[in-house]
Design a protein around this motif. Structure first.
Motif, PDB file in Angstrom:
ATOM      1  N   LEU A 166       0.834  -1.081  -0.032  1.00 40.99           N
ATOM      2  CA  LEU A 166       0.137   0.090  -0.072  1.00 40.99           C
ATOM      3  C   LEU A 166       0.776   1.129   0.033  1.00 40.99           C
ATOM      4  CD1 LEU A 166      -2.871  -0.871   2.397  1.00 40.99           C
ATOM      5  CD2 LEU A 166      -3.083  -0.711   0.023  1.00 40.99           C
ATOM      6  N   THR A 167       1.921   1.335   0.569  1.00 45.42           N
ATOM      7  CA  THR A 167       2.938   2.297   0.682  1.00 45.42           C
ATOM      8  C   THR A 167       3.280   2.694  -1.063  1.00 45.42           C
ATOM      9  OG1 THR A 167       5.030   1.086   0.908  1.00 45.42           O
ATOM     10  CG2 THR A 167       3.956   1.880   2.808  1.00 45.42           C
ATOM     11  N   LEU A 211       1.263   2.660  -3.246  1.00 41.93           N
ATOM     12  CA  LEU A 211       0.016   2.824  -3.945  1.00 41.93           C
ATOM     13  C   LEU A 211      -0.749   4.157  -3.500  1.00 41.93           C
ATOM     14  CD1 LEU A 211      -1.601  -0.764  -4.372  1.00 41.93           C
ATOM     15  CD2 LEU A 211      -0.332   0.775  -6.291  1.00 41.93           C
ATOM     16  N   LEU A 212      -0.820   4.422  -2.225  1.00 40.86           N
ATOM     17  CA  LEU A 212      -1.506   5.475  -1.496  1.00 40.86           C
ATOM     18  C   LEU A 212      -0.631   6.535  -0.937  1.00 40.86           C
ATOM     19  CD1 LEU A 212      -4.051   3.362   0.718  1.00 40.86           C
ATOM     20  CD2 LEU A 212      -4.229   3.904  -1.453  1.00 40.86           C
ATOM     21  N   PRO A 213      -0.872   7.775  -0.834  1.00 36.83           N
ATOM     22  CA  PRO A 213      -0.376   8.928  -0.255  1.00 36.83           C
ATOM     23  C   PRO A 213       0.161   8.557   1.004  1.00 36.83           C
ATOM     24  CG  PRO A 213      -2.358   9.620  -1.027  1.00 36.83           C
ATOM     25  CD  PRO A 213      -2.523   8.227  -0.911  1.00 36.83           C
ATOM     26  N   VAL A 253      -1.697   8.790   4.348  1.00 39.80           N
ATOM     27  CA  VAL A 253      -2.488   7.816   4.488  1.00 39.80           C
ATOM     28  C   VAL A 253      -1.648   6.671   5.238  1.00 39.80           C
ATOM     29  CG1 VAL A 253      -4.060   6.056   3.630  1.00 39.80           C
ATOM     30  CG2 VAL A 253      -3.918   8.633   2.908  1.00 39.80           C
ATOM     31  N   THR A 254      -0.511   6.269   4.387  1.00 35.50           N
ATOM     32  CA  THR A 254       0.017   5.047   4.775  1.00 35.50           C
ATOM     33  C   THR A 254       1.017   5.099   5.905  1.00 35.50           C
ATOM     34  OG1 THR A 254       1.955   5.805   3.435  1.00 35.50           O
ATOM     35  CG2 THR A 254       0.058   4.077   2.406  1.00 35.50           C
ATOM     36  N   LYS A 263       6.408  11.218  -4.097  1.00 33.65           N
ATOM     37  CA  LYS A 263       5.857  11.088  -2.726  1.00 33.65           C
ATOM     38  C   LYS A 263       6.803  11.539  -1.739  1.00 33.65           C
ATOM     39  CE  LYS A 263       2.689   6.898  -3.448  1.00 33.65           C
ATOM     40  NZ  LYS A 263       2.584   5.641  -2.777  1.00 33.65           N
TER      41      LYS A 263
END
Length: 389
Positions: A59-60, A62-64, A67-68, A211
């Protein structure tokens, strides 16, 4: 990295993760026979953590970050505690096995009540021990990074370079749990040392420029008489090495990619070379360490300092007449007793070593990777002073 190698890697990681979680559940939940509803809730928690650990790492990507980051603080903290519990359970199980063997040889009849009591005593000791180690490890990782002074002798060092100071930063791992505040402090403390040169020996980031790029912008404020130099680590190749190389150059950092520069001081000279991490060959065309290319055409009378992320290339460096190699990668093991395993993969784990006519210094790392913990292996800002042999 090929699809086949990636699939094998993921299969191994998932199998190991599942196996460790099952082992912890068996010893700390099942064997202890927790009363309801504790048994159910603890079982659910172990299963959830086992699933979320690899899922969170994916998830790190894929998501901002906003959030992660909270999720990864939880998962990485559990990863550290899980390691300590696992390490403590192994000798506990050996002791239980010896006790059972003695009972069997002595002909003692099975005693379920005694077996449960022993399981609970060992589980309690392991639980308290693991929490204690994790707490101390977390405190060690969160406190300010220590400045470590190191004196290194260089043969035929020109007189004008006596006392030449290099600040080495390594394995910072900006990412899920290390952000801009850490970099701001690091830049201020490094500049306060007033070094002649700053060397960043790889693994600066764990994520893409999109990111994390704004987290490292304070690096543009680093100041040293001869500049700031960087070589790639393996984690740059997991994070988009070409984009990071371009971004660091835009911040005024000199990225050495299998190349060499000459440092001049009042008419005297030494050479500084840097090589790609060998991991690069598997990720991008034109990447990967190439020491002969970096040293081509050098004057062998000049002292030569090499920046190389991994220590394992030290033999080749010594063969090519390098006087000093600065490396990182190992984190010094980061968490005892993991440092004992690192020594199986790298020839040097931490500190200053001598290989024939070459010195090699391996930083324990300025940040940390994974668990926000360090046990027995403190982080360091390495303040190196050169003097003649």
């Amino acid at each position: 990295m090929s699809v086949t190698r990636l699939a094998i890697f993921l299969s191994v990681v998932l199998s190991v993760t599942a196996g460790i979680h099952y082992y912890l559940w068996a010893r700390l939940v099942r064997d202890v026979a927790w009363p309801a509803p504790w048994h159910t809730w603890l079982s659910v928690a172990v299963i959830a953590l086992a699933v979320l650990m690899p899922l969170g790492l994916m998830l790190t990507r894929l998501l901002p970050h906003r959030v992660t980051s909270p999720i990864m603080w939880v998962l990485f903290s559990w990863m550290g505690l899980m390691f300590f519990l696992f390490v403590l359970l192994i000798p506990a199980d050996l002791m239980r096995g010896v006790a059972s063997l003695i009972d069997h040889i002595g002909g003692a009849p099975p005693d379920p009540a005694r077996r449960l009591l022993i399981a609970r005593l060992f589980a309690g000791a392991v639980g308290l021990g693991g929490l204690g180690m994790a707490t101390w490890g977390f405190y060690s990782a969160m406190r300010p990074v220590a400045v470590k002074p190191v004196q290194i002798a260089i043969t035929d060092l020109p007189a004008n370079f006596h006392g030449f100071r290099i600040v080495q930063l390594s394995d910072i791992h900006v990412g899920p749990t290390i952000g801009r505040a850490f970099i701001d402090q690091l830049v201020a403390r490094t500049n306060a040392l007033q070094p002649d040169l700053i060397a960043i020996t790889g693994d600066l980031v764990d994520g893409s420029v999109a990111k994390l790029g704004h987290f490292v912008t304070p690096l543009a404020k680093l100041r040293a008489r001869h500049g700031v130099f960087f070589v790639t680590g393996n984690h740059e190749y997991f994070s988009g090495a070409d984009a990071w190389i371009a971004h660091l150059r835009s911040l005024g950092v000199t990225v050495l990619r299998n190349e060499r520069v000459t440092l001049e001081q009042d008419g005297h000279h030494i050479d500084l070379a840097g090589i790609d991490d060998p991991t690069g060959r598997s990720f991008a065309a034109g990447h990967g360490s190439d020491l002969p290319r970096a040293l081509a055409g050098r004057d062998p009378k000049r002292p030569l300092i090499l920046l190389a992320h991994q220590p394992r290339g030290a033999d080749a460096a010594a063969d090519h007449g390098v006087d000093l190699q600065l490396s990182g990668h190992t984190h010094g093991g980061q968490i005892f007793p993991f440092n004992l395993l690192v020594g199986l993969q790298q020839p040097y784990v931490a500190g200053l070593h001598r290989l024939r006519d070459m010195s090699i210094y391996v930083s324990t790392g300025t940040g940390y990777w994974g668990p926000p913990m360090r046990l027995g292996v403190p982080a360091e800002i390495t303040d190196i002073t050169l003097h003649p042999a």
